[in-house]
Design an enzyme around this catalytic site. Structure first.
Site: not given
Ligand code: ADP
Ligand code: MG
Ligand code: MG
Length: 909
Positions: A32, A103, A112, A114, A376, A490, A596, A652, A779, A798, A800-803, A865, A885
């Protein structure tokens, strides 16, 4: 040391078309942060802010809060001052306040998983200043109540008390809505919002025993530390483990000036994708809400509206909403705010071209001005991944190598899952319609709670909406169904990332968690009832629907062809039956690396002859029994050769210990005795005689063929005669006879002699011949050391990496479950060596075996194999070691073909 510590930069600023960081600094700034910096530098409007590095997260884990505050205080204060300068506001000022968001953001996106807190810097005085400044009481108090709610949840840890409960703040909101007889949070009056602030603060005091913090700086530090803590929260840990991300990466913290989507009808917030994340189709799409903030769209607070007119019309059709009503109640951004839409459309184009990949973006409009808050590379399904790569290639945005490298091999797996049988779909009863949030076909029993997803073998998780806490259950369930939330909810985003079928926003569903019922019109369903989801159409179907195998076609076939153009190491398959051979061939396998033969003996009509052979006390009787087995094996081999026409097939010779074939239960022992006309005691004695202390190190592999040469003779005959029979029918086959479990040169030589003599005899009998190879499985560790001598005789190796793994580590594969999970948890082993080839140790033996083998026979054919033949990092290792192979199960073949190409391309970069 002191000095060095002080010169290290821990905080990176961005804003006003400038930035200290850039897109390549994801490891330090998180995804981010790096992208906020990049966007700022290329002139995309992002609110100014700064990023505290992931290294500080590690320092926090080691040193704790106070030491870290000390370390970054000066830089943070200077960076806040920089935002103040750019925004013309002041943090904590009562007349002209700056509010910020805090953030999270790790180096890879973990949607979502963190925490984030918005509207920091708010208190009883600041809110009044904001009212005065904006002349918008509604907005100011809405921001305040949102702040307490988020800060309470994230920093003060106020969570629902049980899984049947909702968020305690939401509970207050819901009851106020009921009292006031309103449906939406936008309908609250200023008085309502003020009441909420009061009640929220009261709740905090009651639950935590503390007053809600009013000092903006205390708020800021509290939120920063809470974000660091969220890296070690349950959700984040589960997500990391699921994706194999190490714990020491840490998260960065982004602090950014707030822009307000909740300022009224000329403001709003949304999420958009430059292409369809479900199908890969090249259409700009997304959702937004007017007068909303932050996660409102994703959390499904209100029904989100579509960004484009086309998207809006498609949505209305699914939701069965008339065009008039759509235009009136749910207009697209394109229709409602055409100039903002145009601007957004411009940025999505710029950003996609800049990153040369599909982008997932967040935006906010504040009083008619557009801000971009995140971009992203978007999460996508396996199907979308393939289509997007091929499309970007065709559009000339990337080249062939880049197209292949941007694919995640394991995600191809999704394209090989069963799909609904169209005939069965026609007969099915569609009970409701939702949004096609993530394609796929899912059938399972209804569960209502994520932690109960494992209750049934196949379950469908049915929720009003999902939250990040539900991640583990979503991963276990076969499909996900939600009543609320749109295509960017989500549930939808996470499901697409997992490649899991998801239908979202099915408004007709009434879900009652307490009663555990799902009601649709007059139908009522209970936990444990079967339902099916079609993630491509959004159909929700009663009961089970039959499925069928998918095919390699369209863009998937094209990308596979492209992979073969670059791939060097060949891909074969492990197949024990014509059916498997055919499936693998359809997926592009070039030959069989392992057939086999023992499985063939377990069918009812054969096991008897097999047991007769085993119980035989004399060679004569044994040969008689083998005579019976010969025609059956021959037919099996003919089928497999035919399915793999023109390609090599490695067979085999018998490998497992004989005790696996004899009955261990009294009843079956009696039956066998009667069948064979021998006393029960004779059977019992034989079973006892075959009993071994360590069967895996016992009488098996070529030790069988060397003690019972007639078994090797019979199997060779079956193979060679099958090949001759096919030759007569004009089918080309290339048999490769493989001797298992060789440890000494003599063991191999003795078996080879039997094989070659038997073949010559048959050629004389039939006055015809076929070409065939004789080789061995490598093997046993000793064999890798003796490889030069073995290769003098053998045509191929060949691994035989399991054994080989089992014997190199000295771990019994059947007993590892007792200690391996603990080893991995404690970090004694990084991975399960039976899944991912141990390149460091076992890999050395593979290298030595290959080098020594080729030292005496330069053109020695070498393959692998074991299970590892289908695992991406192991395949790459095999390529780098010079193997010819890899051989893997049929469904891994496309994955191995892609990795083969990627491995070869990587060495040219
Ligand atoms: P996540 O990684 O869970 O998407 P974000 O850090 O992106 O969390 O933020 C959660 C929400 O809050 C997102 O919709 C983001 O666009 C919004 N947000 C974060 N910072 C700001 C900001 N400075 N102004 C307005 N909206 C924000
Ligand atoms: Mg976000
Ligand atoms: Mg074997």
């Amino acid at each position: 040391m002191e000095l060095l510590e002080n010169v290290k930069t821990r905080v990176y600023k961005f804003g006003n078309k400038k930035a200290d960081g850039n897109r390549d600094m994801k490891n330090l700034l998180g995804g981010k942060g790096a992208n906020l910096a990049e966007m700022s530098s290329i002139g995309v409007p992002v609110p100014p802010g700064f990023t505290i590095t992931t290294e500080v997260c590690a320092e926090y884990n080691e040193l704790g809060r106070d030491a870290v505050v000390e370390l970054i205080k000066n830089e943070v204060e200077a960076s806040i001052a920089n935002i103040e300068k750019l925004m013309g506001t002041e943090y904590g000022n009562k007349e002209n306040p700056l509010l910020v968001s805090v953030r999270s953001g790790a180096r890879v996106s973990m949607p979502g998983m963190m925490d984030t807190v918005l509207n920091l810097g708010m208190n009883d005085e600041v809110v009044l200043g904001l009212v005065k400044k904006t002349n918008n009481e509604q907005f100011a108090w809405d921001s305040y109540r949102r702040f307490i709610q988020m800060y309470g949840g994230v920093v003060l840890g106020m969570k629902p008390e049980s899984k049947e409960d909702i968020d305690p703040f939401e509970e207050i909101i819901e009851s106020l809505k009921d009292k006031r007889g309103i449906k939406l949070d936008t309908e609250f009056s200023v008085q309502d919002l003020q009441d909420l602030v009061y009640d929220f603060k009261d709740l905090v005091r009651k639950r935590t025993g503390l007053l809600f913090p009013t000092d903006p700086w205390e708020q800021l530090w509290g939120a920063i530390m809470a974000v660091f803590n969220s890296w070690n929260g349950d959700r984040a840990i589960y997500y990391r483990t699921m994706n194999g991300y190490p714990a020491d990466w840490g998260t960065a913290v982004n602090v950014q000036a707030m822009v307000y989507g909740n300022m009224g009808d000329n403001s709003g917030t949304g999420v958009c994708f430059t292409r369809d994340a479900g199908t890969g189709e090249n259409v700009f799409n997304g959702e937004y809400l007017i007068n909303a903030q932050g996660e409102d769209v994703v959390a499904g607070v209100r029904t989100p509206q579509q960004i484009t007119k086309l998207g809006s019309q498609r949505w209305a059709e699914l939701a069965q909403i008339e065009e008039e009503e759509r235009k009136e109640l749910y207009p697209s951004l394109e229709e409602l705010m055409p100039s903002i839409f145009e601007e957004l459309n411009g940025y999505q184009d710029i950003l996609e071209k800049h990153y040369r990949d599909m982008q997932d973006m967040e935006f906010t409009m504040q009083d008619g001005k557009l801000w971009i808050l995140q971009t992203r590379n978007g999460k996508r399904t396996g199907a979308a991944m393939v289509k997007i790569a091929m499309d970007l290639l065709k559009e000339g945005m990337i080249d062939e190598k880049e197209a292949l490298l941007m694919l995640e091999p394991n995600k191809l797996d999704e394209l090989l899952h069963p799909i609904f049988d169209p005939a069965a779909l026609k007969r099915s009863n569609v009970i409701a319609q939702g949004l096609p949030a993530s394609p796929g076909a899912a059938t399972g029993k209804i569960v209502f709670f994520a932690d109960e997803a494992a209750k049934y073998k196949s379950s469908i998780l049915v929720r009003i909406e999902t939250s990040p806490e539900d991640l583990e259950g979503m991963n276990i369930a076969k499909g996900i169904l939600t009543a609320r939330g749109g295509m960017t909810s989500h549930a939808a985003v996470v499901a697409r990332g997992m490649g899991k079928c998801c239908v979202s926003g099915a408004g007709a569903l009434k879900i009652n968690y307490k009663k555990r019922t799902l009601t649709v019109g007059e139908y009522e369903y209970h936990e444990g009832d079967w339902i099916s989801l079609n993630g491509s159409t959004g159909n929700i179907i009663e009961g089970k629907v039959a499925t069928m195998e998918p095919e390699l076609s369209g863009e998937f076939a094209q990308i596979m062809e492209l992979a073969d153009k670059y791939g060097v190491i060949k891909v074969r398959t492990n197949a024990d039956s014509p059916k498997d051979a055919k499936i693998a061939r359809g997926f592009g396998a070039r030959g069989i690396g392992l057939t086999r033969t023992e499985h063939m003996f377990f069918e009812v009509d054969r096991i008897k002859a097999m047991r007769e052979m085993i119980l035989a006390d004399t060679v004569k009787v044994r040969k008689q029994a083998l005579e019976e087995l010969l025609p059956m094996q021959r037919v099996d081999f003919e089928g497999i050769f035919e399915a793999m026409e023109g390609e090599a097939v490695t067979i085999r010779l018998l490998d497992p210990p004989l005790h696996e074939f004899v009955p261990h239960q009294l009843a079956t022992q009696k039956e066998l005795a009667e069948d064979l006309h021998v006393p029960l005691q004779a059977v019992k004695n034989k079973v006892a005689e075959l009993e071994e202390f360590n069967p895996m190190l016992g009488h098996r592999g070529c030790r069988l063929g060397n003690t019972y040469p007639e078994i090797t003779e019979m199997q060779t005959r079956a193979i060679i005669e099958a090949a001759l029979n096919l030759k007569e029918r004009g089918v080309i086959c290339k048999p490769e006879i493989m001797v298992p479990l060789v440890g000494t040169v003599k063991e191999y030589e003795a078996q080879e002699e039997i094989i070659r003599n038997t073949a010559s005899l048959i050629f004389e009998e039939r006055k015809d011949s076929v070409e065939y190879l004789v080789g061995t499985m490598i093997e046993i560790p000793r064999a890798t050391l003796m490889a030069d001598l073995i290769a003098e005789k053998a045509d191929f190796f060949s691994f035989g990496t399991n054994d080989l793994t089992q014997m190199t580590f000295g771990y019994s594969r059947d007993d590892v479950s007792k200690f391996l999970p603990i080893y991995i948890e404690k970090g004694i082993l990084k991975e399960d060596p039976f899944e991912v080839l141990d390149q460091e140790g076992v890999g050395q033996l593979v290298k030595i075996g290959t080098q020594r083998g080729r030292s005496s026979k330069p053109n020695l054919k070498v393959g692998i194999c074991g299970e590892h033949g289908g695992e991406p990092s192991s395949i790459e290792f095999c390529y780098n070691t010079g193997l010819d192979y890899v051989s893997c199960s049929p469904y891994r073949v496309p994955i191995a073909r892609l990795v083969s190409a990627q491995a070869a391309i990587k060495t040219t970069l």
